[in-house]
Design a protein around this motif. Sequence first.
Motif, PDB file in Angstrom:
ATOM      1  N   TYR A 681       0.623  -1.192  -0.083  1.00  0.00           N
ATOM      2  CA  TYR A 681      -0.075  -0.035   0.093  1.00  0.00           C
ATOM      3  C   TYR A 681       0.776   1.280   0.141  1.00  0.00           C
ATOM      4  O   TYR A 681       0.349   2.233  -0.408  1.00  0.00           O
ATOM      5  CB  TYR A 681      -0.850  -0.062   1.259  1.00  0.00           C
ATOM      6  N   LEU A 682       2.140   1.089   0.380  1.00  0.00           N
ATOM      7  CA  LEU A 682       3.002   2.310   0.684  1.00  0.00           C
ATOM      8  C   LEU A 682       3.887   2.429  -0.540  1.00  0.00           C
ATOM      9  O   LEU A 682       4.786   3.314  -0.370  1.00  0.00           O
ATOM     10  CB  LEU A 682       3.730   2.317   2.065  1.00  0.00           C
ATOM     11  N   SER A 683       3.707   1.548  -1.381  1.00  0.00           N
ATOM     12  CA  SER A 683       4.784   1.356  -2.140  1.00  0.00           C
ATOM     13  C   SER A 683       4.829   2.433  -3.342  1.00  0.00           C
ATOM     14  O   SER A 683       5.791   3.233  -3.999  1.00  0.00           O
ATOM     15  CB  SER A 683       4.628   0.031  -3.182  1.00  0.00           C
ATOM     16  N   ARG A 684       3.879   3.417  -3.419  1.00  0.00           N
ATOM     17  CA  ARG A 684       3.650   4.469  -4.305  1.00  0.00           C
ATOM     18  C   ARG A 684       4.312   5.698  -3.577  1.00  0.00           C
ATOM     19  O   ARG A 684       4.811   6.421  -4.673  1.00  0.00           O
ATOM     20  CB  ARG A 684       2.354   4.971  -4.494  1.00  0.00           C
ATOM     21  N   TYR A 685       4.705   5.730  -2.473  1.00  0.00           N
ATOM     22  CA  TYR A 685       5.508   6.781  -2.005  1.00  0.00           C
ATOM     23  C   TYR A 685       6.956   6.226  -1.886  1.00  0.00           C
ATOM     24  O   TYR A 685       7.131   5.181  -1.336  1.00  0.00           O
ATOM     25  CB  TYR A 685       4.919   6.930  -0.426  1.00  0.00           C
ATOM     26  N   ASN A 686       7.600   6.969  -2.405  1.00  0.00           N
ATOM     27  CA  ASN A 686       9.029   6.600  -2.653  1.00  0.00           C
ATOM     28  C   ASN A 686       9.864   6.712  -1.446  1.00  0.00           C
ATOM     29  O   ASN A 686      10.753   7.684  -1.227  1.00  0.00           O
ATOM     30  CB  ASN A 686       9.741   7.665  -3.669  1.00  0.00           C
ATOM     31  N   LEU A 687       9.503   5.646  -0.641  1.00  0.00           N
ATOM     32  CA  LEU A 687      10.380   5.464   0.803  1.00  0.00           C
ATOM     33  C   LEU A 687      11.819   5.242   0.473  1.00  0.00           C
ATOM     34  O   LEU A 687      12.671   5.659   1.495  1.00  0.00           O
ATOM     35  CB  LEU A 687       9.666   4.546   1.806  1.00  0.00           C
ATOM     36  N   LYS A 688      12.300   4.694  -0.449  1.00  0.00           N
ATOM     37  CA  LYS A 688      13.814   4.313  -0.772  1.00  0.00           C
ATOM     38  C   LYS A 688      14.442   5.731  -1.062  1.00  0.00           C
ATOM     39  O   LYS A 688      15.623   5.854  -0.528  1.00  0.00           O
ATOM     40  CB  LYS A 688      13.598   3.627  -2.079  1.00  0.00           C
ATOM     41  N   ALA A 689      13.885   6.824  -1.691  1.00  0.00           N
ATOM     42  CA  ALA A 689      14.576   7.797  -1.756  1.00  0.00           C
ATOM     43  C   ALA A 689      14.405   8.616  -0.417  1.00  0.00           C
ATOM     44  O   ALA A 689      15.214   9.645  -0.012  1.00  0.00           O
ATOM     45  CB  ALA A 689      13.545   8.768  -2.794  1.00  0.00           C
ATOM     46  N   GLU A 690      13.678   8.387   0.438  1.00  0.00           N
ATOM     47  CA  GLU A 690      13.615   9.035   1.783  1.00  0.00           C
ATOM     48  C   GLU A 690      14.752   8.362   2.685  1.00  0.00           C
ATOM     49  O   GLU A 690      15.014   8.702   3.829  1.00  0.00           O
ATOM     50  CB  GLU A 690      12.485   8.664   2.740  1.00  0.00           C
ATOM     51  N   GLY A 691      15.746   7.078   2.089  1.00  0.00           N
ATOM     52  CA  GLY A 691      16.444   6.789   2.864  1.00  0.00           C
ATOM     53  C   GLY A 691      16.022   5.470   3.536  1.00  0.00           C
ATOM     54  O   GLY A 691      16.828   5.073   4.580  1.00  0.00           O
ATOM     55  N   LEU A 692      14.961   5.045   3.388  1.00  0.00           N
ATOM     56  CA  LEU A 692      14.365   3.841   4.067  1.00  0.00           C
ATOM     57  C   LEU A 692      14.297   2.643   3.280  1.00  0.00           C
ATOM     58  O   LEU A 692      13.562   2.793   2.074  1.00  0.00           O
ATOM     59  CB  LEU A 692      13.106   4.328   4.649  1.00  0.00           C
ATOM     60  N   SER A 693      14.837   1.507   3.602  1.00  0.00           N
ATOM     61  CA  SER A 693      14.663   0.447   2.582  1.00  0.00           C
ATOM     62  C   SER A 693      13.665  -0.648   2.915  1.00  0.00           C
ATOM     63  O   SER A 693      13.496  -1.697   2.225  1.00  0.00           O
ATOM     64  CB  SER A 693      16.116  -0.190   2.598  1.00  0.00           C
ATOM     65  N   GLY A 694      13.235  -0.461   4.223  1.00  0.00           N
ATOM     66  CA  GLY A 694      12.222  -1.481   4.621  1.00  0.00           C
ATOM     67  C   GLY A 694      12.221  -1.350   6.056  1.00  0.00           C
ATOM     68  O   GLY A 694      12.554  -0.323   6.694  1.00  0.00           O
ATOM     69  N   SER A 704      11.008  -1.433  13.564  1.00  0.00           N
ATOM     70  CA  SER A 704      11.910  -0.414  13.385  1.00  0.00           C
ATOM     71  C   SER A 704      12.233  -0.121  11.797  1.00  0.00           C
ATOM     72  O   SER A 704      11.664  -1.102  10.823  1.00  0.00           O
ATOM     73  CB  SER A 704      13.264  -0.927  13.929  1.00  0.00           C
ATOM     74  N   LEU A 705      12.483   0.868  11.323  1.00  0.00           N
ATOM     75  CA  LEU A 705      12.926   1.346   9.980  1.00  0.00           C
ATOM     76  C   LEU A 705      14.144   1.323   9.717  1.00  0.00           C
ATOM     77  O   LEU A 705      15.047   1.606  10.373  1.00  0.00           O
ATOM     78  CB  LEU A 705      12.294   2.823   9.808  1.00  0.00           C
ATOM     79  N   ILE A 706      14.349   0.416   8.663  1.00  0.00           N
ATOM     80  CA  ILE A 706      15.748   0.181   8.150  1.00  0.00           C
ATOM     81  C   ILE A 706      16.324   1.253   7.373  1.00  0.00           C
ATOM     82  O   ILE A 706      15.685   1.691   5.897  1.00  0.00           O
ATOM     83  CB  ILE A 706      15.862  -1.225   7.717  1.00  0.00           C
ATOM     84  N   ILE A 707      17.505   1.882   7.555  1.00  0.00           N
ATOM     85  CA  ILE A 707      18.062   3.030   6.913  1.00  0.00           C
ATOM     86  C   ILE A 707      18.820   2.540   5.800  1.00  0.00           C
ATOM     87  O   ILE A 707      19.487   1.611   5.978  1.00  0.00           O
ATOM     88  CB  ILE A 707      19.060   3.961   7.723  1.00  0.00           C
ATOM     89  N   ASP A 708      18.551   3.160   4.507  1.00  0.00           N
ATOM     90  CA  ASP A 708      19.439   2.806   3.415  1.00  0.00           C
ATOM     91  C   ASP A 708      20.429   3.909   3.267  1.00  0.00           C
ATOM     92  O   ASP A 708      20.225   4.922   2.840  1.00  0.00           O
ATOM     93  CB  ASP A 708      18.216   2.654   2.047  1.00  0.00           C
ATOM     94  N   ILE A 709      21.655   3.374   3.982  1.00  0.00           N
ATOM     95  CA  ILE A 709      22.700   4.306   3.894  1.00  0.00           C
ATOM     96  C   ILE A 709      22.959   4.910   2.393  1.00  0.00           C
ATOM     97  O   ILE A 709      23.207   6.335   2.420  1.00  0.00           O
ATOM     98  CB  ILE A 709      24.161   3.747   4.230  1.00  0.00           C
ATOM     99  N   ASN A 710      23.119   4.122   1.348  1.00  0.00           N
ATOM    100  CA  ASN A 710      23.236   4.861  -0.027  1.00  0.00           C
ATOM    101  C   ASN A 710      22.520   6.003  -0.170  1.00  0.00           C
ATOM    102  O   ASN A 710      22.940   7.048  -0.333  1.00  0.00           O
ATOM    103  CB  ASN A 710      22.895   3.862  -0.890  1.00  0.00           C
ATOM    104  N   ASN A 711      21.122   5.842   0.325  1.00  0.00           N
ATOM    105  CA  ASN A 711      20.128   6.854  -0.276  1.00  0.00           C
ATOM    106  C   ASN A 711      20.333   7.955   0.601  1.00  0.00           C
ATOM    107  O   ASN A 711      20.124   9.214   0.262  1.00  0.00           O
ATOM    108  CB  ASN A 711      18.674   6.361  -0.316  1.00  0.00           C
ATOM    109  N   VAL A 712      20.534   7.553   1.887  1.00  0.00           N
ATOM    110  CA  VAL A 712      20.762   8.737   2.912  1.00  0.00           C
ATOM    111  C   VAL A 712      21.621   9.748   2.301  1.00  0.00           C
ATOM    112  O   VAL A 712      21.709  11.061   2.541  1.00  0.00           O
ATOM    113  CB  VAL A 712      20.836   8.218   4.216  1.00  0.00           C
ATOM    114  N   ILE A 713      22.935   9.141   2.073  1.00  0.00           N
ATOM    115  CA  ILE A 713      23.907   9.873   1.784  1.00  0.00           C
ATOM    116  C   ILE A 713      23.846  10.678   0.624  1.00  0.00           C
ATOM    117  O   ILE A 713      24.163  11.744   0.330  1.00  0.00           O
ATOM    118  CB  ILE A 713      25.218   8.949   1.687  1.00  0.00           C
ATOM    119  N   ASP A 714      23.187  10.102  -0.552  1.00  0.00           N
ATOM    120  CA  ASP A 714      23.003  10.605  -1.579  1.00  0.00           C
ATOM    121  C   ASP A 714      22.042  11.983  -1.625  1.00  0.00           C
ATOM    122  O   ASP A 714      22.173  12.995  -2.092  1.00  0.00           O
ATOM    123  CB  ASP A 714      22.317   9.683  -2.792  1.00  0.00           C
TER     124      ASP A 714
END
Lengths: 716, 177
Positions: A681-694, A704-714
Amino acid sequence: MAKVEAGMEGMVDMYLFETTTLIDQLDEILLRTEQANEFTDDDINEVFRIMHTVKGSSAMMGFENLQKLAHKGEDMFFIIREDPSKMKDIGFVYDLVFQMSDLFKAEIEEIRSNPDYEGTDFSEMIAKLENGAKMLQGELDEAEAAEGGEQSAAAKSGGIEAANENQSVIRVYFEQDCKMENLRAFLLLNRLKESFDVIDWFPKDVENNAESSGIIQEDGFLVTLNKADVDEALKVVEQSVNVDTYEIVTDEKEEEGAAPQQEAAEQPAQPANTAQAAAKAEKPAEVKPAPAETKKEAAPVKKEAPAPAKKPERAPSQQVSSNSGKQSLISVNLQKLDQLHDIVGEIITTESMVISNPELEGLKLESFQKAARELRKLTDELQDSVMSIRMVPLVGPFQKMHRIVRDMKQKLGKNVELVIEGEDTEVDKSIVDNLNDPLMHLVRNCMDHGIEEDVNERIAHGKPDKGTIKLSATSSAGEVIITVADDGGGIDTDRVLQKAEDAGLLTKPASEYSEREINNMIMLPGFSTNTEVTEYSGRGVGMDVVKKNIEKSGGSIFVESKRYEGSTFIIKIPLTLAIIAGMEVRVGDVIFTVPTSAIKQSFKITNNQIIYDTQGNEMIMLRGECYPILKLYQKYNLETDTTDFEQGILILVEADGKKVCLFADKLIGEQQVVVKPFPSYLSRYNLKAEGLSGCSIMGDGSISLIIDINNVIDKQ
Amino acid sequence: MADINKVSEQQQELNEKINKAAKSSGTEIAKALTFIIDDRIYGVDISYVNEIVGVPHITVIPGIPYYIKGVINVRSKVIPIIDVRARFDLPEKEHDDKTSTIIITYMDIQVGIIVDQVQEVLSVKAENKADIPALERVNNNKFIEYILETNDSIKMILDVKKLIFDDDFDIEAVAAE
């Protein structure tokens, strides 16, 4: 899945898997030999064997059309095998066999997916193959042809005799009710051939004539070997599955007399005289097995003429893996593995729930702690083994690229070599499946857009006229890095920028884009630099789809390119999707998981260590290096009391060589967490771009929210 | 964190009714689960309802619309939560022990909706079902599918699809994932 005869459903998967493997092997051999321009005897035998096996198993499954197709291919290679010199410089054989392998692949897919499967008519291809065989044969001179004919005639005469004193005949009986005796005999035969000189065997056509089952049931499977080998051979026989009894018959006459008695003793149920009659029978076709014995009656196998005479040969060692009767390998439905995997995930979560149960807090529980540690060790092991079960090497997807390069090389008229490295790197099965398409796209892209059209252009830039595409894989710290590199023209940054501007894809003035940013623009949706649509690429749905697919596997892709030197696509994907080691950190009410693999260190600081740049951004000096500070509460707009650097904690993380310090309230602890994707249901919001991978469910049931370090830095 | 097992007696009772209400019988054409928001009674078709739970700890997720409050953990499943009050643009209200989460599945997509209080399971019969006037559709009542009149009051039965998804939501693509 296609409907098959009752009792065979379970075999279809196995058949599809095996046949696919064999056809892939076939492709690989053809590609290799075509490239090396050398077809060794081993290669010919191997191709012949593949065709032969495919023919046999297709017949067993009742896929008559595939059986015929393989049969024709086999015929063609039979001719080549008789006189390998004919294989020199015969391009049309390659084309024919490649076409055939394509048909096979398409048909296998059809069988797999179409419940109302009906065999496709391959008569056109069969005719082509027949022609091919004729063309080959036309070149054989008459003497040789006659010789070949004689040989096969001699072999076809059937029966079995221990021709001289140095030979022995072994008679093998299989367990009653083990079914498909002919194939079991065939497997045994192959095993024997691996280690010994098999001089002769009977029935001859065990591989593709199910009716020979009846004969084997009645009078056993006869193999003639050199006397010297017999003792060793018997050991092999003994170890084979489903073998009931075996005996040595040194002399044919003696056999005739002794066999009935022995048989009567061993298998009283079997009428001895039938067996004897069958043993003497000249050809299997003349043998009419007793109806009661023919368990294979129902099998949809059409009897065909005895297989072309087969000289005893040493089967290549690969045979063991695909055909061995010894069950050192089993194939498991992926769904069952997924289930197991899920359960292990739940167990790990539950384990944390028990061990770090809040009710235990403050209690002194020495033996509990000890037991908990023990449990932790075991669940870790369990997790590792489940993971390793799912790991498969990248050989499959990599090898497929050979074929693509070969085909495109011809169509595009570019001279290109594909170099493969690290294909034995292992990744999770589900990731391998998701890699096929992106890799294919990338390789096509390199072929089509990367390597220069004009050889002179290459020479002008000091490169060899032959282009190279390099596909390599390495694994490092929890992820696999796959690169697809070409030594072609590289990305024309001016053109890309212009194109992006025309397409309205720019978000800031053109002059502010770095080269890296421009290169990676080719992966924006709706971007395609090729003005013409070709057969292979350039429909404008290329690179962005690749990027999306890779991100779906939790990976990332970026491109590095130097004009006139080539471009390199770098894909990073996690080794496994599901479980990562993570550091839990708290920010206000929210708990984040930072993948441990990305963490360099965590530390406390005092306010006077903070450096401010002209915009007031905080930075910190550490061992002579300056790192920006990213305040998680600010980035995610969370309420927290901990805004003072001295009260919270800094975590230095690194991705792609870039480092940043995350600021959080406090560290909670390290944990193995099961990564769950965000709800669809949330896949339309680009959470990956927010730096969250799951997200991940923690021991106490909170998320807990898993931080996607790559995106957080970018995105910083 | 709040315990999802801490379901009130009323919630429990309704859960049992939901489980039983798989099939409608007699003159009944549907069943609806009613709930209260801001003193008005609304309902949803029971065929979409999985269960009612309390309000477990909600994990906030950044970067999503205001009416999606975050995600909750229901038996190891991560489920997104919509606050119906926020969806209706009503002022937020402090959660209390009556506040409930109704877990709904629409085309394999599972979401929870937060309501002030769950009420009862009702039979919908053709004679007490009324379509809403077309005019009202254009107004702010875009979430209402029909009106249910029972002897004592009027209940507005919500269109689950419109309640959960925005118009531009590609449900099929998401459900296929």
